[in-house]
Design a protein around this motif. Structure first.
Motif, PDB file in Angstrom:
ATOM      1  N   VAL A 201      -2.124  -7.874   7.974  1.00  0.00           N
ATOM      2  CA  VAL A 201      -1.588  -6.526   7.779  1.00  0.00           C
ATOM      3  C   VAL A 201      -1.323  -6.302   6.299  1.00  0.00           C
ATOM      4  CG1 VAL A 201       0.276  -4.939   8.346  1.00  0.00           C
ATOM      5  CG2 VAL A 201      -0.570  -6.533  10.083  1.00  0.00           C
ATOM      6  N   LEU A 202      -1.899  -5.243   5.746  1.00  0.00           N
ATOM      7  CA  LEU A 202      -1.702  -4.872   4.352  1.00  0.00           C
ATOM      8  C   LEU A 202      -0.804  -3.642   4.286  1.00  0.00           C
ATOM      9  CD1 LEU A 202      -5.384  -5.270   3.073  1.00  0.00           C
ATOM     10  CD2 LEU A 202      -3.537  -6.959   3.011  1.00  0.00           C
ATOM     11  N   TYR A 203       0.277  -3.755   3.522  1.00  0.00           N
ATOM     12  CA  TYR A 203       1.233  -2.643   3.414  1.00  0.00           C
ATOM     13  C   TYR A 203       1.861  -2.686   2.037  1.00  0.00           C
ATOM     14  CZ  TYR A 203       5.426   0.186   4.395  1.00  0.00           C
ATOM     15  OH  TYR A 203       6.429   1.123   4.360  1.00  0.00           O
ATOM     16  N   ARG A 204       1.815  -1.587   1.329  1.00  0.00           N
ATOM     17  CA  ARG A 204       2.349  -1.513  -0.026  1.00  0.00           C
ATOM     18  C   ARG A 204       3.440  -0.452  -0.138  1.00  0.00           C
ATOM     19  NH1 ARG A 204       0.548  -5.567   0.339  1.00  0.00           N
ATOM     20  NH2 ARG A 204      -1.322  -6.508  -0.576  1.00  0.00           N
ATOM     21  N   GLY A 205       4.119  -0.196   0.973  1.00  0.00           N
ATOM     22  CA  GLY A 205       5.168   0.805   0.977  1.00  0.00           C
ATOM     23  C   GLY A 205       6.550   0.207   1.029  1.00  0.00           C
TER      24      GLY A 205
ATOM     25  N   ASP B 297      -3.838   2.371  10.505  1.00  0.00           N
ATOM     26  CA  ASP B 297      -2.829   2.454  11.555  1.00  0.00           C
ATOM     27  C   ASP B 297      -3.287   3.499  12.567  1.00  0.00           C
ATOM     28  OD1 ASP B 297      -0.555   2.639  13.104  1.00  0.00           O
ATOM     29  OD2 ASP B 297       0.639   3.678  11.587  1.00  0.00           O
ATOM     30  N   THR B 298      -4.102   3.073  13.525  1.00  0.00           N
ATOM     31  CA  THR B 298      -4.689   3.992  14.489  1.00  0.00           C
ATOM     32  C   THR B 298      -4.939   3.271  15.799  1.00  0.00           C
ATOM     33  OG1 THR B 298      -6.483   5.628  14.748  1.00  0.00           O
ATOM     34  CG2 THR B 298      -7.061   3.516  13.731  1.00  0.00           C
ATOM     35  N   GLY B 299      -5.468   3.995  16.789  1.00  0.00           N
ATOM     36  CA  GLY B 299      -5.606   3.442  18.127  1.00  0.00           C
ATOM     37  C   GLY B 299      -6.476   2.209  18.201  1.00  0.00           C
ATOM     38  N   VAL B 300      -7.510   2.125  17.358  1.00  0.00           N
ATOM     39  CA  VAL B 300      -8.404   0.966  17.389  1.00  0.00           C
ATOM     40  C   VAL B 300      -7.646  -0.305  17.034  1.00  0.00           C
ATOM     41  CG1 VAL B 300     -10.410  -0.069  16.267  1.00  0.00           C
ATOM     42  CG2 VAL B 300     -10.498   2.300  17.020  1.00  0.00           C
ATOM     43  N   ALA B 301      -6.667  -0.204  16.141  1.00  0.00           N
ATOM     44  CA  ALA B 301      -5.836  -1.367  15.809  1.00  0.00           C
ATOM     45  C   ALA B 301      -5.115  -1.877  17.044  1.00  0.00           C
ATOM     46  CB  ALA B 301      -4.833  -1.007  14.721  1.00  0.00           C
ATOM     47  N   HIS B 302      -4.643  -0.966  17.878  1.00  0.00           N
ATOM     48  CA  HIS B 302      -3.926  -1.356  19.089  1.00  0.00           C
ATOM     49  C   HIS B 302      -4.869  -1.960  20.131  1.00  0.00           C
ATOM     50  CE1 HIS B 302      -0.030   0.386  17.937  1.00  0.00           C
ATOM     51  NE2 HIS B 302      -0.766   1.280  17.296  1.00  0.00           N
TER      52      HIS B 302
ATOM     53  N   PHE C 199      -1.818  -0.349   6.422  1.00  0.00           N
ATOM     54  CA  PHE C 199      -0.688   0.474   6.852  1.00  0.00           C
ATOM     55  C   PHE C 199      -0.151   1.340   5.722  1.00  0.00           C
ATOM     56  CE2 PHE C 199      -0.709  -1.675  10.778  1.00  0.00           C
ATOM     57  CZ  PHE C 199       0.117  -0.960  11.641  1.00  0.00           C
ATOM     58  N   GLY C 200       0.400   2.434   6.098  1.00  0.00           N
ATOM     59  CA  GLY C 200       0.985   3.460   5.266  1.00  0.00           C
ATOM     60  C   GLY C 200       0.589   4.786   5.898  1.00  0.00           C
ATOM     61  N   PRO C 201       1.546   5.673   6.055  1.00  0.00           N
ATOM     62  CA  PRO C 201       2.908   5.710   5.532  1.00  0.00           C
ATOM     63  C   PRO C 201       3.965   4.977   6.369  1.00  0.00           C
ATOM     64  CG  PRO C 201       2.416   7.747   6.667  1.00  0.00           C
ATOM     65  CD  PRO C 201       1.148   6.936   6.696  1.00  0.00           C
ATOM     66  N   ILE C 202       3.637   4.637   7.620  1.00  0.00           N
ATOM     67  CA  ILE C 202       4.610   4.019   8.517  1.00  0.00           C
ATOM     68  C   ILE C 202       4.562   2.505   8.359  1.00  0.00           C
ATOM     69  CG2 ILE C 202       5.235   3.667  10.936  1.00  0.00           C
ATOM     70  CD1 ILE C 202       5.912   6.425   9.831  1.00  0.00           C
ATOM     71  N   PRO C 203       5.711   1.845   8.258  1.00  0.00           N
ATOM     72  CA  PRO C 203       5.700   0.380   8.087  1.00  0.00           C
ATOM     73  C   PRO C 203       5.207  -0.337   9.329  1.00  0.00           C
ATOM     74  CG  PRO C 203       7.958   1.188   8.344  1.00  0.00           C
ATOM     75  CD  PRO C 203       7.079   2.404   8.212  1.00  0.00           C
ATOM     76  N   PRO C 204       4.523  -1.450   9.155  1.00  0.00           N
ATOM     77  CA  PRO C 204       4.028  -2.213  10.311  1.00  0.00           C
ATOM     78  C   PRO C 204       5.149  -2.763  11.174  1.00  0.00           C
ATOM     79  CG  PRO C 204       3.649  -3.408   8.256  1.00  0.00           C
ATOM     80  CD  PRO C 204       4.076  -2.027   7.874  1.00  0.00           C
ATOM     81  N   ALA C 205       6.362  -2.864  10.648  1.00  0.00           N
ATOM     82  CA  ALA C 205       7.486  -3.310  11.470  1.00  0.00           C
ATOM     83  C   ALA C 205       7.756  -2.342  12.613  1.00  0.00           C
ATOM     84  CB  ALA C 205       8.744  -3.454  10.606  1.00  0.00           C
ATOM     85  N   TRP C 206       7.251  -1.135  12.508  1.00  0.00           N
ATOM     86  CA  TRP C 206       7.428  -0.139  13.566  1.00  0.00           C
ATOM     87  C   TRP C 206       6.218  -0.031  14.479  1.00  0.00           C
ATOM     88  CZ3 TRP C 206       9.747   4.726  10.675  1.00  0.00           C
ATOM     89  CH2 TRP C 206      10.965   4.367  10.078  1.00  0.00           C
ATOM     90  N   TRP C 207       5.008  -0.225  13.908  1.00  0.00           N
ATOM     91  CA  TRP C 207       3.797   0.044  14.681  1.00  0.00           C
ATOM     92  C   TRP C 207       2.728  -1.035  14.538  1.00  0.00           C
ATOM     93  CZ3 TRP C 207       2.364   3.491  18.357  1.00  0.00           C
ATOM     94  CH2 TRP C 207       3.233   4.559  18.605  1.00  0.00           C
ATOM     95  N   GLY C 208       3.022  -2.114  13.849  1.00  0.00           N
ATOM     96  CA  GLY C 208       2.015  -3.151  13.647  1.00  0.00           C
ATOM     97  C   GLY C 208       1.796  -4.027  14.854  1.00  0.00           C
ATOM     98  N   PRO C 209       0.901  -5.015  14.748  1.00  0.00           N
ATOM     99  CA  PRO C 209       0.626  -5.921  15.874  1.00  0.00           C
ATOM    100  C   PRO C 209       1.909  -6.601  16.343  1.00  0.00           C
ATOM    101  CG  PRO C 209      -0.979  -6.228  14.120  1.00  0.00           C
ATOM    102  CD  PRO C 209       0.083  -5.353  13.563  1.00  0.00           C
ATOM    103  N   ALA C 210       2.174  -6.517  17.633  1.00  0.00           N
ATOM    104  CA  ALA C 210       3.418  -7.057  18.190  1.00  0.00           C
ATOM    105  C   ALA C 210       3.232  -8.444  18.783  1.00  0.00           C
ATOM    106  CB  ALA C 210       3.972  -6.107  19.252  1.00  0.00           C
TER     107      ALA C 210
END
Length: 359
Positions: A315-319, A278-283, A296-307
């Motif tokens: 997107v991989l997220y286990r939180g 979850d960093t600038g290169v993803a954006h 992703f982690g600690p922030i959920p992709p629903a907040w910062w993932g690909p829009a």
């Protein structure tokens, strides 16, 4: 907060130094903020800058005949200026005061934070109108209510749309003139340790990719050279960094500390696939429409993932979205640590359409 800085530039151009460099962020020439201009505060990093692209397009629609001045890091602002998103850049970082003559008859737009601290920075320039989230307790009653559980892109589009500049997720995209290449970009770093997947796991991913014959480009800032060297296998710990290394059949190149933001965007734009946290290169990958595998982690992709373009991004997220971790923590977040090498390689397999080495 640091002391105020001033000066505007109307000159587009790439920033100097590595990813996130502040080397060209001193005061620059150009005319001062004038009556009728729109001053936009977003003095944040690369990912934040890209998450604000859609809102910047909304600002342009709200005030189509006015000059848009972005207060933010110069190397990022000039890059966005090259896309025509803003007309001038006021170098600024975080919430430092803006050294501008007050009362210029301009509009002030706070795209930086929920307030009231960021509101106060913009309000100190005494704009004729301040566009911000409502903060009645701090004397800013006008504006919509800030919500925590909202995607970053949607959040700022909601504010700017309220102000008269309709915009949405589709406004995130940037033109990508590059033809898709063969390289896989691996970006192991992040601004904070809680968002950095362990380097030995990234090394395993790079080794598998190279073993399958895929060229791999490892990217990072100058401060991340040791990390990238360990991931790329280009040097022993503490040794010299640079060059390339052959791992089985594929070439691995370490580009850490060598790329300006525009150059990084060119590398990502020509990639076959991007793998990062979850960093600038993803954006950048999202904005340019480049396939990606994102951890992703600690922030959920629903907040910062690909829009946009969800079919392009795994997107991989286990939180637990109801219990996010600390995005500014120093130790790797447990949710991120739960993602395994095999999970990442499975996602890479699916994106590339063929198994990587030994799988």
């Amino acid at each position: 907060m640091s002391g105020g800085i001033g000066g505007l530039t109307d000159m587009p151009g790439p920033g100097a130094g590595g990813i996130g460099s502040r080397g060209d962020d001193g005061p620059t020439g150009g005319r001062a903020l004038g009556p009728g201009d729109v001053l936009v505060l977003r003095a944040l990093g690369l990912g934040d800058a890209l998450a604000g692209v859609a809102a910047l397009r909304g600002v342009r629609r709200a005030w189509p005949d006015r000059r848009i001045v972005l207060a933010g890091p110069a190397h990022l602002g000039r890059w966005l200026q090259g896309y025509g998103l803003v007309d001038a850049v006021l170098p600024a970082h975080d919430l430092e005061p803006l050294a501008l003559p007050p009362g210029g008859g301009h509009v002030g737009v706070d795209l930086h934070g929920r307030g009231p601290a960021s509101h106060a920075v913009v309000a100190a320039t005494r704009p004729e109108r301040l566009v911000s989230w409502a903060s009645p307790e701090a004397g800013y009653p006008d504006g919509p209510v800030w919500r925590r559980d909202e995607h970053e892109v949607d959040r700022w589009c909601r504010l700017v749309t309220w102000a008269g500049g309709p915009c949405g997720r589709d406004d995130l995209r940037l033109p990508n003139p590059a033809a898709p290449g063969d390289a896989v970009v691996v970006h192991p770093g992040a601004a904070f340790g809680s968002r950095r997947w362990p380097p030995d796991r990234w090394r395993a991913v790079v080794t598998a990719l190279a073993g399958a014959g895929h060229p791999v480009l490892v990217t990072g800032s100058a401060a991340e050279r040791d990390l990238c060297a360990a991931v790329a296998g280009t040097a022993p710990a503490g040794g010299p960094v640079g060059g390339s290394a052959a791992v089985d059949r594929g070439e691995v190149r370490d580009l850490s500390g060598r790329l300006s933001v525009p150059e990084l965007a060119e590398v990502v734009g020509a990639a076959r696939l991007v793998a990062c946290g979850d960093t600038g290169v993803a954006h950048i990958a999202t904005a340019l429409g480049v396939p990606s595998v994102l951890l992703f982690g600690p922030i959920p992709p629903a907040w910062w993932g690909p829009a946009v373009d969800p079919e392009l991004h795994t997107v991989l997220y286990r939180g637990d979205p109801a219990a996010p971790g600390d995005p500014h923590g120093s130790a790797v977040d447990p949710a991120l640590a739960r993602i395994t090498v095999d999970e990442v390689l499975d996602a890479v397999d699916a994106q590339l359409g063929a198994p990587v080495a030994g799988r």
